[in-house]
Design a protein around this motif. Structure first.
Motif, short mmCIF file in Angstrom:
data_model
loop_
_atom_site.label_atom_id
_atom_site.label_comp_id
_atom_site.label_asym_id
_atom_site.label_seq_id
_atom_site.Cartn_x
_atom_site.Cartn_y
_atom_site.Cartn_z
N THR A 174 51.68 142.51 -2.78
CA THR A 174 52.43 142.09 -1.60
C THR A 174 53.87 142.58 -1.76
O THR A 174 54.09 143.78 -1.74
CB THR A 174 52.33 140.57 -1.34
OG1 THR A 174 52.86 139.83 -2.45
CG2 THR A 174 50.89 140.15 -1.10
N ASP A 219 52.83 138.46 7.21
CA ASP A 219 51.50 138.90 6.77
C ASP A 219 51.37 138.78 5.26
O ASP A 219 50.34 138.34 4.74
CB ASP A 219 51.28 140.34 7.22
CG ASP A 219 49.82 140.77 7.12
OD1 ASP A 219 48.93 139.89 7.08
OD2 ASP A 219 49.57 141.99 7.09
N CYS A 229 46.95 143.02 6.00
CA CYS A 229 47.01 142.58 4.60
C CYS A 229 46.26 141.27 4.41
O CYS A 229 45.40 141.16 3.52
CB CYS A 229 48.46 142.42 4.16
SG CYS A 229 49.38 143.94 4.13
N SER A 230 46.56 140.28 5.22
CA SER A 230 45.91 138.98 5.07
C SER A 230 44.46 139.02 5.52
O SER A 230 43.58 138.45 4.86
CB SER A 230 46.68 137.90 5.84
OG SER A 230 46.90 138.27 7.18
N SER A 232 47.95 142.22 11.07
CA SER A 232 47.72 141.29 9.97
C SER A 232 46.72 141.87 8.99
O SER A 232 45.92 141.15 8.40
CB SER A 232 47.20 139.95 10.53
OG SER A 232 46.01 140.16 11.29
N ARG A 245 41.26 138.42 2.99
CA ARG A 245 40.18 137.45 3.23
C ARG A 245 38.81 138.12 3.17
O ARG A 245 37.86 137.57 2.62
CB ARG A 245 40.38 136.76 4.57
CG ARG A 245 41.63 135.87 4.63
CD ARG A 245 41.70 135.11 5.95
NE ARG A 245 43.00 134.48 6.11
CZ ARG A 245 43.99 134.96 6.84
NH1 ARG A 245 43.82 136.09 7.51
NH2 ARG A 245 45.15 134.33 6.93
N ALA A 263 46.07 133.15 0.99
CA ALA A 263 44.62 133.38 0.89
C ALA A 263 44.21 133.69 -0.54
O ALA A 263 43.18 133.20 -1.03
CB ALA A 263 44.22 134.52 1.82
N ARG A 266 50.86 135.11 4.34
CA ARG A 266 49.47 134.69 4.57
C ARG A 266 48.54 135.26 3.52
O ARG A 266 47.57 134.61 3.10
CB ARG A 266 49.03 135.12 5.97
CG ARG A 266 49.72 134.38 7.12
CD ARG A 266 49.05 134.68 8.44
NE ARG A 266 49.14 136.09 8.80
CZ ARG A 266 50.12 136.63 9.52
NH1 ARG A 266 51.12 135.87 9.95
NH2 ARG A 266 50.11 137.92 9.82
N THR A 267 48.83 136.49 3.09
CA THR A 267 48.02 137.10 2.03
C THR A 267 48.14 136.31 0.74
O THR A 267 47.14 136.01 0.08
CB THR A 267 48.48 138.55 1.78
OG1 THR A 267 48.37 139.30 3.00
CG2 THR A 267 47.63 139.22 0.71
#
Length: 227
Positions: free
Chosen positions: A123, A155, A100-101, A98, A105, A162, A158-159
């Motif tokens: 992305t 991933d 990237c995410s 994970s 963060r 965020a 989720r990126t």
């Protein structure tokens, strides 16, 4: 402009660094392995070795900078050195971390701590289906890719989440399948996928990233690219 680039040793990140230096920008490249970064010794290139997942470790690289570019991408084993070809093409869908995410963060946390507001994050377009997709992409290609590349796409999703919630002046870049081809004319679209855009060269993606940096109207939007 003073830029911080994450994923600077990856395929896209190297082009971002090179083109930014050619354009006269000052670049801080945050890397895990200094030896993998070209252009060492350039007068406007500073190299910082730090763990991208550690906000305190990367915050020092951001103080006094104007913008941050994240070209991190999922890799088998979680190296996170740059985006794989997970836009609308082949890549590894299992065993990816994970990075990237988690990296996004950490970058967001460090940016908030240092007061830097402009953020560009790469992305992909493959995990997004919208009105820019034709029937073949919408009903055949992307459903197949979501199964094959589910971890990398998850991933990226989720990126995106965020970054959108960051409160920063963000822009999300959404390329299709990345290639090492020659540069040529490309198309962009805001908040929608590029119709029929199934590939783009990493060099052209880097060009689009730098163009977005200079366009405040793209803050708070996604920008898709493709041929």
């Amino acid at each position: 402009m003073k830029l911080v680039v994450f994923g600077a040793t990856g395929g896209t990140g190297q082009h971002v660094v090179r083109q930014a230096l050619d354009a006269g920008h000052h670049v801080t490249a945050v890397v895990r392995d200094r030896a993998r970064l070209p252009h060492a010794g350039h007068g406007r290139l500073e190299t910082v070795v730090a763990d991208v997942l550690d906000p305190e470790a990367i915050a020092a690289s951001m103080a006094g900078r104007d913008a941050v570019v994240s070209a991190l991408g999922p890799r088998p084993g979680g190296t996170g050195s740059g985006p794989v070809s997970t836009g609308t093409g082949t890549g590894t869908g299992t065993g990816t971390s994970s990075v990237c995410s988690d990296g996004a963060r950490a970058i967001i946390t460090a940016m908030r701590a240092t007061g830097v507001r402009r953020l560009i994050v790469v992305t992909a377009s493959g995990h997004i289906v919208d009105q820019g997709d034709g029937p073949a992409s919408r009903f055949l290609v992307k459903p197949l890719l979501r199964r094959l590349l589910r971890d990398g796409f998850a991933d990226f999703a989720r990126t995106d989440e965020a970054v959108r919630a960051s409160g920063l002046d963000w822009t999300i870049m959404r390329p299709p399948r990345l290639t090492d081809g020659e540069r040529r004319a490309y198309r962009t679209a805001t908040d929608v996928n590029v119709r029929g855009g199934i590939t783009i060269a990493r060099a052209d993606l880097a060009d689009a990233i730098l163009a977005v940096l200079n366009d405040p109207a793209t803050a708070g939007h996604t920008v898709s690219v493709g041929y």
